[in-house]
Scaffold this motif. Structure first.
Motif, PDB file in Angstrom:
ATOM      1  N   ASP A 197      36.809  46.103  42.095  1.00  0.00           N
ATOM      2  CA  ASP A 197      36.688  44.707  41.677  1.00  0.00           C
ATOM      3  C   ASP A 197      36.167  43.823  42.811  1.00  0.00           C
ATOM      4  OD1 ASP A 197      37.332  42.437  39.803  1.00  0.00           O
ATOM      5  OD2 ASP A 197      38.679  41.918  41.450  1.00  0.00           O
ATOM      6  N   GLN A 228      40.565  32.288  46.050  1.00  0.00           N
ATOM      7  CA  GLN A 228      40.175  33.646  45.662  1.00  0.00           C
ATOM      8  C   GLN A 228      38.908  34.105  46.368  1.00  0.00           C
ATOM      9  OE1 GLN A 228      40.245  34.952  41.630  1.00  0.00           O
ATOM     10  NE2 GLN A 228      42.068  33.787  41.088  1.00  0.00           N
ATOM     11  N   SER A 259      48.453  41.613  43.452  1.00  0.00           N
ATOM     12  CA  SER A 259      48.855  40.416  42.705  1.00  0.00           C
ATOM     13  C   SER A 259      48.597  39.140  43.490  1.00  0.00           C
ATOM     14  CB  SER A 259      50.335  40.500  42.323  1.00  0.00           C
ATOM     15  OG  SER A 259      51.158  40.488  43.479  1.00  0.00           O
ATOM     16  N   SER A 260      48.595  39.239  44.840  1.00  0.00           N
ATOM     17  CA  SER A 260      48.344  38.040  45.650  1.00  0.00           C
ATOM     18  C   SER A 260      46.928  37.525  45.442  1.00  0.00           C
ATOM     19  CB  SER A 260      48.571  38.347  47.140  1.00  0.00           C
ATOM     20  OG  SER A 260      47.585  39.237  47.639  1.00  0.00           O
ATOM     21  N   SER A 315      45.538  37.440  42.581  1.00  0.00           N
ATOM     22  CA  SER A 315      45.485  36.836  41.254  1.00  0.00           C
ATOM     23  C   SER A 315      45.770  35.344  41.308  1.00  0.00           C
ATOM     24  CB  SER A 315      46.505  37.514  40.332  1.00  0.00           C
ATOM     25  OG  SER A 315      46.238  38.898  40.229  1.00  0.00           O
ATOM     26  N   ASP A 316      46.274  34.897  42.462  1.00  0.00           N
ATOM     27  CA  ASP A 316      46.516  33.470  42.638  1.00  0.00           C
ATOM     28  C   ASP A 316      45.204  32.715  42.489  1.00  0.00           C
ATOM     29  OD1 ASP A 316      47.157  30.936  43.470  1.00  0.00           O
ATOM     30  OD2 ASP A 316      48.427  31.604  45.117  1.00  0.00           O
ATOM     31  N   GLY A 317      45.228  31.641  41.734  1.00  0.00           N
ATOM     32  CA  GLY A 317      43.997  30.887  41.486  1.00  0.00           C
ATOM     33  C   GLY A 317      43.420  30.234  42.721  1.00  0.00           C
ATOM     34  N   GLU A 367      50.875  46.923  44.434  1.00  0.00           N
ATOM     35  CA  GLU A 367      50.912  45.947  43.339  1.00  0.00           C
ATOM     36  C   GLU A 367      51.162  44.539  43.863  1.00  0.00           C
ATOM     37  OE1 GLU A 367      53.679  47.124  40.390  1.00  0.00           O
ATOM     38  OE2 GLU A 367      52.536  48.882  39.747  1.00  0.00           O
ATOM     39  N   PHE A 395      41.243  47.940  42.572  1.00  0.00           N
ATOM     40  CA  PHE A 395      41.131  46.697  43.342  1.00  0.00           C
ATOM     41  C   PHE A 395      39.843  46.672  44.170  1.00  0.00           C
ATOM     42  CE2 PHE A 395      41.828  44.712  47.511  1.00  0.00           C
ATOM     43  CZ  PHE A 395      42.041  43.403  47.117  1.00  0.00           C
TER      44      PHE A 395
END
Length: 399
Positions: free
Chosen positions: A133, A188, A180-181, A183-185, A176, A130
């Motif tokens: 990235d 970002q 994953s939060s 990954s919300d469109g 995780e 993470f």
């Protein structure tokens, strides 16, 4: 060669010596399942001796059944075998994709119950992925990963190194859900900027050790979530800025309104008292008139002390409370440093100056009323003396 056979032999060894990629030890009372495993491991058997010290080849291991043997194996032949958890970290510090593996320290394997250390390791790898990235740049020189984070006016260079001890104290749980939060469109870019801001601030006064992040992950997580909640109230930094500027102007207007009130009272109250003083008789003093004016002066003093002054202080306190509340609201929001500085200046300088003026106004009012009292008492000291004598005489005659 089969990893399970190697594990079976490794578990049976006593008086073990581990040197680099080799393991040596003794197996007492060697059994058929041992000899079968040894035969299958012929390629990694470096030395095999019986009780007499006679060397044997792995293919003839059945001849040694029932004896005590010494054996040396090259565990380097098995890239999915790790003597200690530290070995696993050293070989796979940033990713781990082995489906079959074994860590002798702790007897850890895919078939065993999930080990706490293994769970922490996997969570740490997810965190590293993470961070990589979200970083602006990363380098992997000499097998060591370094992450670079940059924002206007500040930056962070973070070497990613950790140990087994770090994994034992890590608080990186539910990573995780956190990852994953992102990954919300929605939001970002702003999420990334908020996280980078909190990460850089987290290390502002610390050594750049990755282990600190593992240990105090909850602190960073909570700060980020607080910042994101503040962000969501406006949905964007621009809206937060606009809201903050509007709020700052509102607070300024309230303080300046209070300044106007204080300034008016600062001149009006002394003038009102001076007017009372000007109505006193000094050439042909009338005790009734002068004491009546003094009484009115005290009524006026009580009025301004318990109403006007109290209202001004409550106004100042309300403004200060609002400023503190809003400062708490935006304290973790990036890009609002200018607004934060202006609010701090408003609270610590402008507002405090009005408190000092209010105190000065109280001192002036108290001084004037006391002075007025002293003047009246001096002017009518004879009347006061005669009145006192009269009261004392009546009291003496009565009792």
């Amino acid at each position: 060669m089969n990893l399970k056979d190697f594990i079976a032999i490794r578990k049976s060894l006593i008086q073990t010596t581990v040197e680099e990629s080799n393991i040596s030890g003794i197996i007492e009372n060697i059994q058929p399942h041992h000899t079968t495993a040894i035969e299958s491991l012929e390629e990694c058997i470096l030395d095999l001796k019986d009780e007499e010290g006679t060397a044997h080849i792995a293919a003839n291991a059945k001849e040694l059944e029932g004896q005590n043997i010494s054996i040396e194996l090259a565990h380097g032949e098995f890239p999915n075998y790790f003597e200690t958890f530290a070995d696993l970290i050293n070989k796979h510090p940033y990713s781990f994709d082995l489906l079959d593996y074994y860590v002798h320290e702790g007897n850890i394997s895919p078939d065993s119950t999930e080990d706490g250390l293994m769970s922490s390791y996997k969570s740490t790898l997810k965190l590293i992925e993470f961070l990589k990235d979200k970083s602006d740049y990363d380098s992997n020189t000499g097998g060591e990963l370094t992450l670079y984070f940059h924002m206007i006016g500040k930056s962070l260079i973070l070497p990613v190194k950790y140990s087994t001890d770090d994994l034992k104290t890590t608080k990186v749980d539910e990573i995780e859900v956190f990852v994953s939060s992102f990954s919300d469109g929605l939001h970002q870019d702003d999420r990334k900027n908020l996280f980078k801001h909190e990460l850089i601030d987290f290390y502002a006064k610390k050594n750049k050790k990755f282990g600190f992040l593992l240990k105090d992950w909850n602190v960073l997580n909570e700060n980020y979530l607080h910042s994101f909640d503040s962000y969501l109230e406006g949905f964007s930094f621009e809206k937060i800025k606009t809201s903050s500027l509007s709020y700052f102007q509102e607070m300024s207007d309230k303080i300046h309104e209070t300044i106007r009130k204080v300034s008016n009272y600062l001149f009006a109250i002394p003038i009102a008292f001076l007017f009372l003083v000007s109505r006193l008789d000094f050439e042909e003093p009338s005790a009734t008139k002068n004491f009546g004016l003094l009484f009115l002066g005290y009524l006026f003093f009580i009025l301004i002390w318990w109403i006007f002054f109290k209202n001004i202080k409550e106004s100042l306190d309300a403004v200060k409370k609002e400023i503190l509340r809003y400062e708490e609201k935006i304290k973790n929001v990036p890009d609002l440093e200018e607004i934060k500085g202006e609010l701090e200046n408003l609270r610590d300088k402008t507002l405090q100056n009005q408190y000092r003026k209010l105190i000065l106004l109280k001192v002036i009012s108290l001084t004037i009323i006391l002075t007025l009292t002293v003047i009246v008492l001096i002017v009518h000291k004879q009347e006061i003396f005669f009145t006192w004598e009269f009261i004392a005489t009546r009291f003496k005659n009565t009792y």
